[in-house]
Design an enzyme around this catalytic site. Structure first.
Site, mmCIF file in Angstrom:
data_model
loop_
_atom_site.group_PDB
_atom_site.id
_atom_site.type_symbol
_atom_site.label_atom_id
_atom_site.label_comp_id
_atom_site.label_asym_id
_atom_site.label_seq_id
_atom_site.Cartn_x
_atom_site.Cartn_y
_atom_site.Cartn_z
ATOM 1 N N ASP A 1 0.801 -1.238 0.000
ATOM 2 C CA ASP A 1 0.000 0.000 0.000
ATOM 3 C C ASP A 1 0.833 1.287 0.000
ATOM 4 O O ASP A 1 0.358 2.326 -0.454
ATOM 5 C CB ASP A 1 -0.935 0.026 1.219
ATOM 6 N N ARG B 1 -15.566 -2.381 -19.866
ATOM 7 C CA ARG B 1 -15.320 -3.635 -19.148
ATOM 8 C C ARG B 1 -14.593 -3.326 -17.838
ATOM 9 O O ARG B 1 -13.960 -2.277 -17.706
ATOM 10 C CB ARG B 1 -14.448 -4.577 -19.973
HETATM 11 O O1 F6P Z 1 -2.607 -3.934 3.038
HETATM 12 C C1 F6P Z 1 -2.361 -4.717 1.920
HETATM 13 C C2 F6P Z 1 -3.661 -5.152 1.262
HETATM 14 O O2 F6P Z 1 -3.335 -5.935 0.131
HETATM 15 C C3 F6P Z 1 -4.606 -4.017 0.863
HETATM 16 O O3 F6P Z 1 -4.211 -3.365 -0.311
HETATM 17 C C4 F6P Z 1 -5.909 -4.764 0.779
HETATM 18 O O4 F6P Z 1 -7.013 -3.887 0.966
HETATM 19 C C5 F6P Z 1 -5.805 -5.760 1.884
HETATM 20 O O5 F6P Z 1 -4.421 -5.937 2.153
HETATM 21 C C6 F6P Z 1 -6.432 -7.100 1.615
HETATM 22 O O6 F6P Z 1 -6.275 -7.875 2.761
HETATM 23 P P1 F6P Z 1 -6.570 -9.458 2.803
HETATM 24 O O7 F6P Z 1 -5.486 -10.138 2.031
HETATM 25 O O8 F6P Z 1 -6.541 -9.803 4.253
HETATM 26 O O9 F6P Z 1 -7.899 -9.656 2.160
#
Ligand code: F6P
Length: 326
Positions: A134, A250
């Site tokens: 992130d 799409r």
């Molecule tokens: O913080 C990293 C991240 O990949 C975010 O971008 C995403 O919203 C979240 O983790 C998804 O988390 P999980 O893998 O627990 O669904």
């Protein structure tokens, strides 16, 4: 703040979401520690593993052949129970039982908060390494994994662009980033997206539709709209654009593919430098610091400051991306 106790044994843990480059960072931590005469324990499955005592010796050879591997060899686990003080106490007891004098935490925002609570409650010397696709952590230009995730998404969009051009379509591509637009912004800029939708900037669907229509009038045959998952649902954006532009739209949601894969050179470089520095800081008796890269230099910031301050989106980059994709 300096500790009096000499550090002999350290632990390394990767709680929260995995990020490409975590293994490279574990390798840097283990090899720097052993080079400096320290014993290293690997804590498996994040905070959950600490609670359960899933702790094992890490030797030089334990981290061989992982520099280029995505994910984390220590495994990870989301652990909401860690919000409970009793659970944290149990975790701390395990920490003491193994005589661990200091801990390197490799992870994102959630790991940073959890480890600061551990430090405050039980005075555990902890150094944090920012690792999250992130890139929303204050105190570092890049967190480990961000560059890899951006490259993965850009590569995917380049491929999507082929279909978009062939069929003269609009593609709304949703990228990760929880509540922020760091991935979307870099991906949008470097894939030449016609529009970027991020939570930090209010968007106007009519203005985006108009931009696409102008593009069409000028002979553009494909359009990419990058939307951060925290800003809007890609399907809603697609519906709204289709209604207004009458173009063929799409959706492509890139999802967890952005978290995987071999770390890029930049993610590996950050992991090597930050992993090594984290161990040196523990050895010097430092705690409650996060190591980061600012203008390519390794710097330390108190974790308290990292948590208090919000990393801003670079609005100049947002404007540049929009201008170049006009
Ligand atoms: O913080 C990293 C991240 O990949 C975010 O971008 C995403 O919203 C979240 O983790 C998804 O988390 P999980 O893998 O627990 O669904």
């Amino acid at each position: 703040m300096a500790t009096k106790k000499r550090i002999k044994t350290i632990g390394v843990i990767t709680p929260g979401g995995d990020a490409p480059g975590m293994n490279t960072a574990i390798r840097a931590v283990v090899r720097t520690a052993i080079y400096n005469g320290l014993k290293v324990y690997g804590i498996e499955r994040g905070w959950q593993g600490l609670i359960e005592g899933k702790i094992r010796d890490l030797e030089l050879s334990s981290v061989g052949g992982i520099i280029n591997k995505g994910g984390t060899m220590l495994h990870t686990h989301r652990c909401p129970e860690f919000k409970n003080k009793e659970v944290r106490k149990k975790a701390c007891e395990k920490f003491r039982a193994f005589n661990i004098d200091g801990l390197v935490v490799i992870g994102g925002d959630g790991s940073l908060h959890a480890s600061y609570v551990l430090y405050k409650e039980f005075d555990i010397p902890i150094i944090n390494i920012p690792a999250s696709i992130d890139n929303d952590i204050y105190g570092t230009d890049y967190s480990i994994g961000f560059d890899t995730a951006v490259n993965t998404a850009v590569e995917a969009i380049d491929k999507i662009r082929d279909t978009a051009t062939s069929h003269e379509r609009v593609f709304v591509v949703e990228v990760m980033g929880r509540n922020n637009g760091f991935i979307a912004l870099d991906v949008g800029l470097t894939s030449g997206a016609e529009a970027i939708i991020i939570p930090e900037v209010p968007f106007n669907i009519d203005a985006i539709s108009q931009k696409l229509r102008y593009g069409q009038q000028r002979g553009k045959s494909s359009f990419i709209v990058v939307v951060a998952e925290g800003a809007a649902k890609a399907h809603d954006i697609a519906k709204a654009l289709e209604k207004r532009t009458k173009l063929d739209v799409r959706v492509s949601i890139l999802g967890h593919m952005q978290r995987g894969g071999s770390p890029s050179a930049l993610s590996r470089e950050a992991a090597c430098k930050l992993g090594s520095r984290a161990v040196q800081l523990l050895k010097e008796g430092k705690k409650a610091l996060m190591v980061g890269l600012i203008s390519d230099r390794v710097i330390e910031t108190p974790v308290e400051e990292v948590m208090r301050k919000k990393k801003p989106i670079d609005m100049a980059v947002y404007k540049l991306a929009n201008m170049l994709a006009s």
